[in-house]
Design a protein around this motif. Structure first.
Motif, PDB file in Angstrom:
ATOM      1  N   LEU A  74       0.827  -1.207   0.000  1.00 39.92           N
ATOM      2  CA  LEU A  74       0.000   0.000   0.000  1.00 39.92           C
ATOM      3  C   LEU A  74       0.864   1.261   0.000  1.00 39.92           C
ATOM      4  O   LEU A  74       0.575   2.215  -0.730  1.00 39.92           O
ATOM      5  N   ALA A  75       1.925   1.264   0.779  1.00 38.74           N
ATOM      6  CA  ALA A  75       2.811   2.431   0.830  1.00 38.74           C
ATOM      7  C   ALA A  75       3.468   2.677  -0.532  1.00 38.74           C
ATOM      8  O   ALA A  75       3.513   3.810  -1.018  1.00 38.74           O
ATOM      9  N   VAL A  76       3.950   1.618  -1.167  1.00 34.10           N
ATOM     10  CA  VAL A  76       4.574   1.757  -2.487  1.00 34.10           C
ATOM     11  C   VAL A  76       3.550   2.234  -3.515  1.00 34.10           C
ATOM     12  O   VAL A  76       3.823   3.124  -4.332  1.00 34.10           O
ATOM     13  N   ALA A  77       2.343   1.660  -3.485  1.00 32.08           N
ATOM     14  CA  ALA A  77       1.300   2.042  -4.440  1.00 32.08           C
ATOM     15  C   ALA A  77       0.892   3.499  -4.270  1.00 32.08           C
ATOM     16  O   ALA A  77       0.681   4.209  -5.261  1.00 32.08           O
ATOM     17  N   VAL A  78       0.783   3.961  -3.046  1.00 28.37           N
ATOM     18  CA  VAL A  78       0.400   5.359  -2.804  1.00 28.37           C
ATOM     19  C   VAL A  78       1.489   6.302  -3.283  1.00 28.37           C
ATOM     20  O   VAL A  78       1.207   7.337  -3.908  1.00 28.37           O
ATOM     21  N   VAL A  79       2.751   5.968  -3.020  1.00 27.69           N
ATOM     22  CA  VAL A  79       3.855   6.822  -3.482  1.00 27.69           C
ATOM     23  C   VAL A  79       3.852   6.909  -5.009  1.00 27.69           C
ATOM     24  O   VAL A  79       4.017   7.983  -5.589  1.00 27.69           O
ATOM     25  N   LEU A  80       3.639   5.779  -5.684  1.00 33.92           N
ATOM     26  CA  LEU A  80       3.595   5.790  -7.147  1.00 33.92           C
ATOM     27  C   LEU A  80       2.368   6.535  -7.667  1.00 33.92           C
ATOM     28  O   LEU A  80       2.433   7.190  -8.707  1.00 33.92           O
ATOM     29  N   ALA A  81       1.249   6.440  -6.973  1.00 28.53           N
ATOM     30  CA  ALA A  81       0.027   7.109  -7.421  1.00 28.53           C
ATOM     31  C   ALA A  81       0.111   8.620  -7.243  1.00 28.53           C
ATOM     32  O   ALA A  81      -0.499   9.373  -8.000  1.00 28.53           O
ATOM     33  N   VAL A  82       0.874   9.090  -6.274  1.00 25.51           N
ATOM     34  CA  VAL A  82       0.981  10.524  -6.019  1.00 25.51           C
ATOM     35  C   VAL A  82       1.907  11.198  -7.021  1.00 25.51           C
ATOM     36  O   VAL A  82       1.668  12.341  -7.412  1.00 25.51           O
ATOM     37  N   ARG A  83       2.929  10.505  -7.454  1.00 22.24           N
ATOM     38  CA  ARG A  83       3.868  11.091  -8.424  1.00 22.24           C
ATOM     39  C   ARG A  83       3.195  11.189  -9.788  1.00 22.24           C
ATOM     40  O   ARG A  83       2.635  10.208 -10.265  1.00 22.24           O
ATOM     41  N   PRO A  84       3.224  12.331 -10.435  1.00 20.68           N
ATOM     42  CA  PRO A  84       2.554  12.483 -11.727  1.00 20.68           C
ATOM     43  C   PRO A  84       3.076  11.538 -12.810  1.00 20.68           C
ATOM     44  O   PRO A  84       2.331  11.074 -13.650  1.00 20.68           O
ATOM     45  N   ARG A  85       4.354  11.235 -12.755  1.00 15.24           N
ATOM     46  CA  ARG A  85       4.943  10.381 -13.777  1.00 15.24           C
ATOM     47  C   ARG A  85       4.431   8.947 -13.724  1.00 15.24           C
ATOM     48  O   ARG A  85       4.334   8.264 -14.743  1.00 15.24           O
ATOM     49  N   THR A  86       4.140   8.460 -12.544  1.00 18.44           N
ATOM     50  CA  THR A  86       3.730   7.068 -12.369  1.00 18.44           C
ATOM     51  C   THR A  86       2.325   6.950 -11.788  1.00 18.44           C
ATOM     52  O   THR A  86       1.984   5.925 -11.216  1.00 18.44           O
ATOM     53  N   SER A  87       1.526   7.989 -11.938  1.00 20.75           N
ATOM     54  CA  SER A  87       0.221   8.004 -11.269  1.00 20.75           C
ATOM     55  C   SER A  87      -0.721   6.921 -11.796  1.00 20.75           C
ATOM     56  O   SER A  87      -1.445   6.311 -11.023  1.00 20.75           O
ATOM     57  N   ARG A  88      -0.719   6.674 -13.085  1.00 19.11           N
ATOM     58  CA  ARG A  88      -1.624   5.659 -13.622  1.00 19.11           C
ATOM     59  C   ARG A  88      -1.211   4.255 -13.170  1.00 19.11           C
ATOM     60  O   ARG A  88      -2.052   3.435 -12.835  1.00 19.11           O
ATOM     61  N   PHE A  89       0.083   3.974 -13.154  1.00 20.77           N
ATOM     62  CA  PHE A  89       0.558   2.673 -12.685  1.00 20.77           C
ATOM     63  C   PHE A  89       0.234   2.497 -11.204  1.00 20.77           C
ATOM     64  O   PHE A  89      -0.210   1.436 -10.785  1.00 20.77           O
ATOM     65  N   GLY A  90       0.457   3.545 -10.401  1.00 20.70           N
ATOM     66  CA  GLY A  90       0.127   3.484  -8.978  1.00 20.70           C
ATOM     67  C   GLY A  90      -1.358   3.288  -8.736  1.00 20.70           C
ATOM     68  O   GLY A  90      -1.757   2.557  -7.840  1.00 20.70           O
ATOM     69  N   ALA A  91      -2.185   3.941  -9.568  1.00 22.96           N
ATOM     70  CA  ALA A  91      -3.633   3.734  -9.452  1.00 22.96           C
ATOM     71  C   ALA A  91      -3.993   2.291  -9.780  1.00 22.96           C
ATOM     72  O   ALA A  91      -4.864   1.689  -9.142  1.00 22.96           O
ATOM     73  N   GLY A  92      -3.324   1.723 -10.771  1.00 19.38           N
ATOM     74  CA  GLY A  92      -3.545   0.312 -11.106  1.00 19.38           C
ATOM     75  C   GLY A  92      -3.152  -0.600  -9.951  1.00 19.38           C
ATOM     76  O   GLY A  92      -3.829  -1.592  -9.676  1.00 19.38           O
TER      77      GLY A  92
END
Length: 119
Positions: A74-92
């Protein structure tokens, strides 16, 4: 004075914009779902094997240790979702967490239902 003077050149009208400009799409939400769900199952079952009380791991951390892999994911996914560059991957990945919860809950309920029938 008239505004239609032939001596002064007219400014051209601004270009017509058809719809809002689309933001660049970076990352794939589907890839996050397809990679995240099996990765979470592998992480969860790989790190929690051996913490069951019947396998000799008797400590007060046996219960909370089952939630550590999910918290890390969850922590990794949230960090990726917050960054604009990886937001779609983090949302996935976050959607994959929901899929994990739904499938895991179904598997758990199914196994509990079978255990009840054995008694």
């Amino acid at each position: 004075m008239s505004e239609d003077t032939p001596d002064v050149p007219r400014n051209p009208p601004p270009p017509q914009i058809e719809g809002p400009p689309s933001a660049p799409r970076r990352g794939s939400m589907v890839l996050g779902i397809l990679l995240g769900t099996p990765a979470l199952y592998a992480l969860y079952f790989g790190t929690t094997s051996g913490i069951a009380p019947d396998e000799g791991y008797k400590t007060f951390l046996a219960g909370p240790a089952a939630f550590v892999p999910i918290a890390v994911y969850l922590a990794v996914a949230v960090v990726l979702a917050v960054r604009p560059r990886t937001s779609r991957f983090g949302a996935g990945l976050l959607i994959g967490l929901g899929v994990f919860t739904l499938l895991g809950g179904g598997i758990c309920v199914g196994s509990l239902a079978q255990m009840r029938g054995l008694r």
